[in-house]
Design a protein around this motif. Structure first.
Motif: not given
Length: 233
Positions: A82-100
Motif C-alpha cells: 500500500r502507498l501511504i502518504g500525507v499532504a496538506k489539507k485538501d492538497s493533491t501534493t504529497y509532503l511525504a509518502k512511503d510504500t508499506v
C-alpha cells in the motif's frame, strides 16, 4: 479523557470489522475456494509541529484530515503493498509518502513527523497482544524534532521506564502496573532535569498505550515541547 474513550470505541469497532470481514469472506468461500482475507488495522497520528492540518492518504484515496496531535484510532485496510502518504489539507501534493507491506491481522501506527520542510512518515508495527493479568502495556516514541536522546520515567521512581531514545526512536511495548493517576516525566538522557511532565494519567489493566515526546524546545505556544498519550487498545 475524551480522546481516550473515542480511540477505544473506534478500536473496538475495528476488531468487530476485522471479524465481520473475515466471516463475510468465509461465507463467500462456500462456493469459492479462495481463502478468506483478514484485514490489517492502520492508525494515523499528526506529530509534525507547525505543519497545519494534514490529509492522510492510502493508495491515492484520502482517509481523513488531522490536526496536530490528533488521531482517530485504527482504520481497516486490505493487506499487501500500500502507498501511504500525507499532504496538506485538501492538497493533491504529497509532503511525504512511503510504500508499506501490510500483513493480515496486524496493526500499524503511521506518525507524520518532523517539521514542514522535512516531513516524514514513521511507520510502527503495533503489538496488541494482551498484557499479562493485572498489567497494562506502554511504549515510548521520541517525536520531538531536534531533541537529544530522552528517558521516560514515572515521577519519583528510582529507574526510568525507557532510556536513551533519540529522535524517531521508540521502545517496544513493556508491562506497567495500572494506576489511577500517574505522572510521567521525560528527561534528557544522562541528566536529572525534567523537561516535561504528563500528570494525572489513568493507566488501566488490560490496556495498551503509546506515550510520545512532541513539539519543539524553542517554542512556547501549542507546538512547545511536551508529552502526549494515546491508547492503542
Amino acid at each position: 479523557m475524551t480522546t481516550h474513550s473515542k480511540k477505544l470505541n473506534i478500536t473496538a469497532k475495528l476488531f468487530c470489522a476485522l471479524f465481520a470481514l473475515t466471516i463475510i469472506l468465509a461465507a463467500c468461500a462456500k462456493s469459492d475456494p479462495t481463502p478468506p482475507i483478514e484485514a490489517a488495522g492502520i492508525g494515523f497520528i499528526h506529530a509534525s509541529p507547525g505543519t497545519g492540518a494534514l490529509d492522510f492518504v492510502v493508495d491515492g484515496q484520502k482517509v481523513n484530515s488531522f490536526t496536530y496531535t490528533q488521531d482517530f484510532g485504527y482504520y481497516t485496510a486490505y493487506p499487501g503493498t500500500r502507498l501511504i502518504g500525507v499532504a496538506k489539507k485538501d492538497s493533491t501534493t504529497y509532503l511525504a509518502k512511503d510504500t508499506v507491506n501490510l500483513k493480515p491481522g496486524t496493526f500499524y501506527s503511521f506518525f507524520v513527523v518532523d517539521t514542514l520542510k522535512s516531513t516524514k512518515i514513521l511507520a510502527l508495527e503495533d503489538d496488541l497482544t494482551a498484557p499479562a493479568a493485572d498489567k497494562a502495556k506502554i511504549r515510548f516514541v521520541n517525536l520531538s524534532p531536534g531533541s537529544p536522546a530522552l528517558d521516560l520515567s514515572i515521577a519519583n521512581a528510582d529507574t526510568a521506564l525507557v532510556k536513551n531514545k533519540a529522535f524517531k526512536a521508540f521502545s517496544s511495548f513493556a508491562p506497567i502496573a495500572p494506576n489511577a493517576s500517574y505522572t510521567f516525566e521525560v528527561k534528557q538522557t544522562g541528566t536529572s532535569s525534567v523537561k516535561a511532565t504528563l500528570p494525572a494519567v489513568k493507566i488501566e489493566a488490560g490496556k495498551i498505550y503509546t506515550i510520545w515526546a512532541k513539539g519543539l524546545a524553542s517554542k512556547t505556544d501549542s507546538t512547545a515541547f511536551g508529552l502526549s498519550i494515546m491508547p492503542n487498545k
